[in-house]
Design a protein around this motif. Structure first.
Motif, PDB file in Angstrom:
ATOM      1  N   ASP A   2       0.837  -1.202   0.000  1.00 36.92           N
ATOM      2  CA  ASP A   2       0.000   0.000   0.000  1.00 36.92           C
ATOM      3  C   ASP A   2       0.869   1.249   0.000  1.00 36.92           C
ATOM      4  O   ASP A   2       1.949   1.258   0.587  1.00 36.92           O
ATOM      5  CB  ASP A   2      -0.889   0.013   1.246  1.00 36.92           C
ATOM      6  N   PRO A   3       0.386   2.310  -0.633  1.00 39.60           N
ATOM      7  CA  PRO A   3       1.197   3.536  -0.655  1.00 39.60           C
ATOM      8  C   PRO A   3       1.190   4.250   0.687  1.00 39.60           C
ATOM      9  O   PRO A   3       0.217   4.213   1.425  1.00 39.60           O
ATOM     10  CB  PRO A   3       0.515   4.397  -1.721  1.00 39.60           C
ATOM     11  N   ALA A   4       2.304   4.879   0.974  1.00 41.03           N
ATOM     12  CA  ALA A   4       2.394   5.788   2.111  1.00 41.03           C
ATOM     13  C   ALA A   4       2.079   7.181   1.577  1.00 41.03           C
ATOM     14  O   ALA A   4       2.409   7.502   0.438  1.00 41.03           O
ATOM     15  CB  ALA A   4       3.794   5.749   2.713  1.00 41.03           C
ATOM     16  N   ILE A   5       1.438   7.988   2.393  1.00 42.44           N
ATOM     17  CA  ILE A   5       1.052   9.342   1.996  1.00 42.44           C
ATOM     18  C   ILE A   5       1.840  10.333   2.849  1.00 42.44           C
ATOM     19  O   ILE A   5       1.954  10.167   4.062  1.00 42.44           O
ATOM     20  CB  ILE A   5      -0.458   9.586   2.219  1.00 42.44           C
ATOM     21  N   TRP A   6       2.385  11.357   2.209  1.00 45.39           N
ATOM     22  CA  TRP A   6       3.142  12.387   2.932  1.00 45.39           C
ATOM     23  C   TRP A   6       2.761  13.764   2.429  1.00 45.39           C
ATOM     24  O   TRP A   6       2.532  13.963   1.242  1.00 45.39           O
ATOM     25  CB  TRP A   6       4.644  12.177   2.745  1.00 45.39           C
ATOM     26  N   PHE A  79       2.226  13.615  -1.789  1.00 47.29           N
ATOM     27  CA  PHE A  79       2.275  12.517  -2.752  1.00 47.29           C
ATOM     28  C   PHE A  79       2.059  11.204  -2.010  1.00 47.29           C
ATOM     29  O   PHE A  79       2.159  11.131  -0.788  1.00 47.29           O
ATOM     30  CB  PHE A  79       3.609  12.482  -3.507  1.00 47.29           C
ATOM     31  N   GLY A  80       1.771  10.190  -2.785  1.00 47.45           N
ATOM     32  CA  GLY A  80       1.674   8.834  -2.262  1.00 47.45           C
ATOM     33  C   GLY A  80       2.612   7.948  -3.052  1.00 47.45           C
ATOM     34  O   GLY A  80       2.778   8.129  -4.256  1.00 47.45           O
ATOM     35  N   SER A  81       3.251   7.008  -2.370  1.00 48.50           N
ATOM     36  CA  SER A  81       4.164   6.093  -3.042  1.00 48.50           C
ATOM     37  C   SER A  81       4.178   4.755  -2.319  1.00 48.50           C
ATOM     38  O   SER A  81       4.180   4.716  -1.088  1.00 48.50           O
ATOM     39  CB  SER A  81       5.584   6.676  -3.060  1.00 48.50           C
ATOM     40  N   PRO A  82       4.220   3.660  -3.082  1.00 53.44           N
ATOM     41  CA  PRO A  82       4.331   2.356  -2.436  1.00 53.44           C
ATOM     42  C   PRO A  82       5.732   2.108  -1.867  1.00 53.44           C
ATOM     43  O   PRO A  82       5.932   1.173  -1.098  1.00 53.44           O
ATOM     44  CB  PRO A  82       3.996   1.362  -3.550  1.00 53.44           C
ATOM     45  N   ASN A  83       6.692   2.945  -2.228  1.00 52.75           N
ATOM     46  CA  ASN A  83       8.042   2.811  -1.695  1.00 52.75           C
ATOM     47  C   ASN A  83       8.087   3.521  -0.335  1.00 52.75           C
ATOM     48  O   ASN A  83       8.508   4.666  -0.222  1.00 52.75           O
ATOM     49  CB  ASN A  83       9.069   3.397  -2.659  1.00 52.75           C
TER      50      ASN A  83
END
Length: 193
Positions: A2-6, A79-83
Protein backbone atom coordinates in the motif's frame (compact mmCIF):
# COMPACT_ATOMS: atom_id res chain seq x y z
CA UNK A 1 2.38 -2.80 -0.93
CA UNK A 2 0.00 0.00 0.00
CA UNK A 3 1.20 3.54 -0.66
CA UNK A 4 2.39 5.79 2.11
CA UNK A 5 1.05 9.34 2.00
CA UNK A 6 3.14 12.39 2.93
CA UNK A 7 2.46 16.11 3.04
CA UNK A 8 5.02 18.85 3.55
CA UNK A 9 4.18 22.50 4.16
CA UNK A 10 6.20 25.55 3.16
CA UNK A 11 5.61 29.02 4.57
CA UNK A 12 6.72 32.50 3.61
CA UNK A 13 6.28 35.89 5.25
CA UNK A 14 6.87 39.32 3.71
CA UNK A 15 5.64 42.88 4.04
CA UNK A 16 3.72 42.72 0.75
CA UNK A 17 1.59 40.01 -0.75
CA UNK A 18 3.61 39.78 -4.01
CA UNK A 19 6.87 39.48 -2.04
CA UNK A 20 5.39 36.76 0.19
CA UNK A 21 4.15 34.88 -2.87
CA UNK A 22 7.53 35.12 -4.61
CA UNK A 23 9.20 33.73 -1.48
CA UNK A 24 6.60 30.95 -1.25
CA UNK A 25 7.18 29.96 -4.89
CA UNK A 26 10.94 29.80 -4.29
CA UNK A 27 10.47 27.67 -1.18
CA UNK A 28 7.97 25.36 -2.87
CA UNK A 29 10.35 24.83 -5.79
CA UNK A 30 13.11 23.86 -3.32
CA UNK A 31 10.78 21.32 -1.67
CA UNK A 32 9.58 19.97 -5.02
CA UNK A 33 13.17 19.59 -6.24
CA UNK A 34 14.11 17.79 -3.01
CA UNK A 35 11.24 15.31 -3.33
CA UNK A 36 11.86 14.62 -7.04
CA UNK A 37 15.60 14.16 -6.38
CA UNK A 38 14.68 11.29 -4.03
CA UNK A 39 12.96 9.41 -6.85
CA UNK A 40 9.35 10.54 -6.65
CA UNK A 41 8.06 11.40 -10.16
CA UNK A 42 6.93 15.02 -10.50
CA UNK A 43 3.57 13.92 -11.93
CA UNK A 44 2.71 12.22 -8.63
CA UNK A 45 3.03 15.47 -6.68
CA UNK A 46 -0.07 17.33 -5.58
CA UNK A 47 -0.06 21.00 -4.67
CA UNK A 48 -2.74 22.29 -2.32
CA UNK A 49 -4.17 25.79 -2.56
CA UNK A 50 -2.17 28.67 -1.13
CA UNK A 51 -3.42 29.84 2.25
CA UNK A 52 -3.03 33.51 3.13
CA UNK A 53 -3.13 35.12 6.53
CA UNK A 54 -2.44 38.70 7.57
CA UNK A 55 -0.27 39.68 10.50
CA UNK A 56 -1.48 42.93 12.05
CA UNK A 57 0.84 45.44 13.68
CA UNK A 58 0.54 45.90 17.44
CA UNK A 59 0.60 49.24 19.19
CA UNK A 60 2.94 50.17 22.05
CA UNK A 61 0.53 48.51 24.53
CA UNK A 62 0.53 45.23 22.58
CA UNK A 63 -2.98 45.65 21.21
CA UNK A 64 -3.66 44.59 17.63
CA UNK A 65 -4.21 47.44 15.21
CA UNK A 66 -5.91 47.47 11.79
CA UNK A 67 -2.58 48.05 10.03
CA UNK A 68 -1.18 45.04 8.16
CA UNK A 69 2.40 44.33 9.15
CA UNK A 70 3.01 41.35 6.86
CA UNK A 71 1.43 38.56 4.88
CA UNK A 72 2.00 34.92 5.80
CA UNK A 73 1.44 32.36 3.06
CA UNK A 74 1.55 28.59 3.27
CA UNK A 75 1.12 25.77 0.79
CA UNK A 76 1.28 22.00 1.01
CA UNK A 77 2.90 19.53 -1.34
CA UNK A 78 1.96 15.88 -1.06
CA UNK A 79 2.27 12.52 -2.75
CA UNK A 80 1.67 8.83 -2.26
CA UNK A 81 4.16 6.09 -3.04
CA UNK A 82 4.33 2.36 -2.44
CA UNK A 83 8.04 2.81 -1.69
CA UNK A 84 7.45 3.42 2.00
CA UNK A 85 11.16 3.62 2.83
CA UNK A 86 11.65 6.51 0.40
CA UNK A 87 8.59 8.25 1.85
CA UNK A 88 10.05 7.90 5.34
CA UNK A 89 13.42 9.25 4.15
CA UNK A 90 11.74 12.26 2.53
CA UNK A 91 9.68 12.93 5.65
CA UNK A 92 12.78 12.76 7.84
CA UNK A 93 15.01 14.73 5.48
CA UNK A 94 12.78 17.54 4.18
CA UNK A 95 13.48 19.82 7.13
CA UNK A 96 17.14 19.96 6.07
CA UNK A 97 15.89 22.58 3.60
CA UNK A 98 15.77 24.95 6.57
CA UNK A 99 19.55 25.31 6.09
CA UNK A 100 18.73 26.90 2.70
CA UNK A 101 16.32 29.35 4.29
CA UNK A 102 13.19 27.38 3.40
CA UNK A 103 10.57 27.41 6.13
CA UNK A 104 9.30 23.85 5.77
CA UNK A 105 7.32 21.57 8.04
CA UNK A 106 7.36 17.85 7.34
CA UNK A 107 4.18 15.97 8.13
CA UNK A 108 4.16 12.46 9.54
CA UNK A 109 3.64 9.92 6.76
CA UNK A 110 0.52 7.79 6.95
CA UNK A 111 0.80 4.11 6.21
CA UNK A 112 -2.61 2.61 5.56
CA UNK A 113 -3.74 -0.93 4.90
CA UNK A 114 -6.03 -1.45 1.91
CA UNK A 115 -6.80 -5.07 2.78
CA UNK A 116 -8.42 -4.39 6.16
CA UNK A 117 -11.62 -6.32 5.43
CA UNK A 118 -9.81 -9.33 3.98
CA UNK A 119 -7.38 -9.34 6.90
CA UNK A 120 -10.25 -9.04 9.36
CA UNK A 121 -12.09 -12.02 7.88
CA UNK A 122 -8.92 -14.13 7.91
CA UNK A 123 -8.23 -13.18 11.53
CA UNK A 124 -11.81 -13.94 12.56
CA UNK A 125 -11.52 -17.40 11.03
CA UNK A 126 -8.21 -18.08 12.77
CA UNK A 127 -9.38 -16.63 16.10
CA UNK A 128 -12.53 -18.74 16.00
CA UNK A 129 -10.51 -21.91 15.29
CA UNK A 130 -8.11 -21.00 18.10
CA UNK A 131 -10.99 -20.38 20.51
CA UNK A 132 -12.44 -23.82 19.68
CA UNK A 133 -9.03 -25.45 20.34
CA UNK A 134 -8.81 -23.69 23.68
CA UNK A 135 -12.35 -24.78 24.57
CA UNK A 136 -11.36 -28.38 23.79
CA UNK A 137 -8.28 -28.10 26.01
CA UNK A 138 -10.37 -26.73 28.88
CA UNK A 139 -13.02 -29.40 28.40
CA UNK A 140 -10.43 -32.21 28.34
CA UNK A 141 -8.89 -30.85 31.54
CA UNK A 142 -12.24 -31.27 33.27
CA UNK A 143 -13.01 -34.67 31.69
CA UNK A 144 -15.70 -33.12 29.50
CA UNK A 145 -16.14 -32.43 25.82
CA UNK A 146 -17.15 -29.43 23.77
CA UNK A 147 -20.78 -29.38 22.66
CA UNK A 148 -22.60 -27.12 20.23
CA UNK A 149 -21.81 -23.43 19.77
CA UNK A 150 -24.28 -21.39 21.81
CA UNK A 151 -23.18 -17.85 20.88
CA UNK A 152 -20.41 -15.99 19.08
CA UNK A 153 -19.48 -12.33 18.99
CA UNK A 154 -16.70 -10.19 17.68
CA UNK A 155 -14.95 -7.71 19.92
CA UNK A 156 -12.57 -4.95 18.94
CA UNK A 157 -10.44 -5.07 15.82
CA UNK A 158 -7.08 -3.38 16.14
CA UNK A 159 -4.23 -2.54 13.81
CA UNK A 160 -1.25 -1.48 15.89
CA UNK A 161 2.46 -0.94 15.37
CA UNK A 162 4.34 -4.24 15.25
CA UNK A 163 5.49 -5.15 18.74
CA UNK A 164 2.98 -2.80 20.37
CA UNK A 165 1.17 -3.94 23.47
CA UNK A 166 -1.37 -1.14 23.09
CA UNK A 167 -4.99 -2.12 23.51
CA UNK A 168 -8.26 -0.22 23.45
CA UNK A 169 -11.89 -1.02 24.17
CA UNK A 170 -12.80 0.87 21.00
CA UNK A 171 -10.18 -0.56 18.63
CA UNK A 172 -7.16 1.17 17.12
CA UNK A 173 -5.87 1.86 13.63
CA UNK A 174 -2.22 2.86 13.60
CA UNK A 175 -1.25 4.79 10.47
CA UNK A 176 2.13 6.04 11.69
CA UNK A 177 4.02 2.72 11.48
CA UNK A 178 5.08 0.83 8.38
CA UNK A 179 5.03 -2.60 10.02
CA UNK A 180 1.76 -3.46 11.70
CA UNK A 181 0.06 -6.18 13.69
CA UNK A 182 -3.66 -6.86 13.38
CA UNK A 183 -5.63 -8.33 16.28
CA UNK A 184 -9.25 -9.29 16.71
CA UNK A 185 -11.15 -10.48 19.76
CA UNK A 186 -13.83 -13.14 19.46
CA UNK A 187 -16.00 -14.52 22.24
CA UNK A 188 -17.49 -17.97 21.74
CA UNK A 189 -19.75 -19.84 24.14
CA UNK A 190 -20.03 -23.62 23.82
CA UNK A 191 -22.10 -26.19 25.64
CA UNK A 192 -20.05 -28.60 27.74
CA UNK A 193 -20.91 -32.32 27.61
Amino acid sequence: RDPAIWWGTVRATAATLPDAYAELEKSMEALRTFVVSRGIPADLLTLAAVEISKVYRRDEKGNTTNEIESYRLSQQLGFGSPNVQVVREIANGATALIKQGVEVESGTPTYRVSTIEETKLDLLEKATANAYERAQTLARGSSSSVGRLVSASQGVYQIVARGSTSSSDYGEYDTSSIDKTARVVVTLEYEVQ
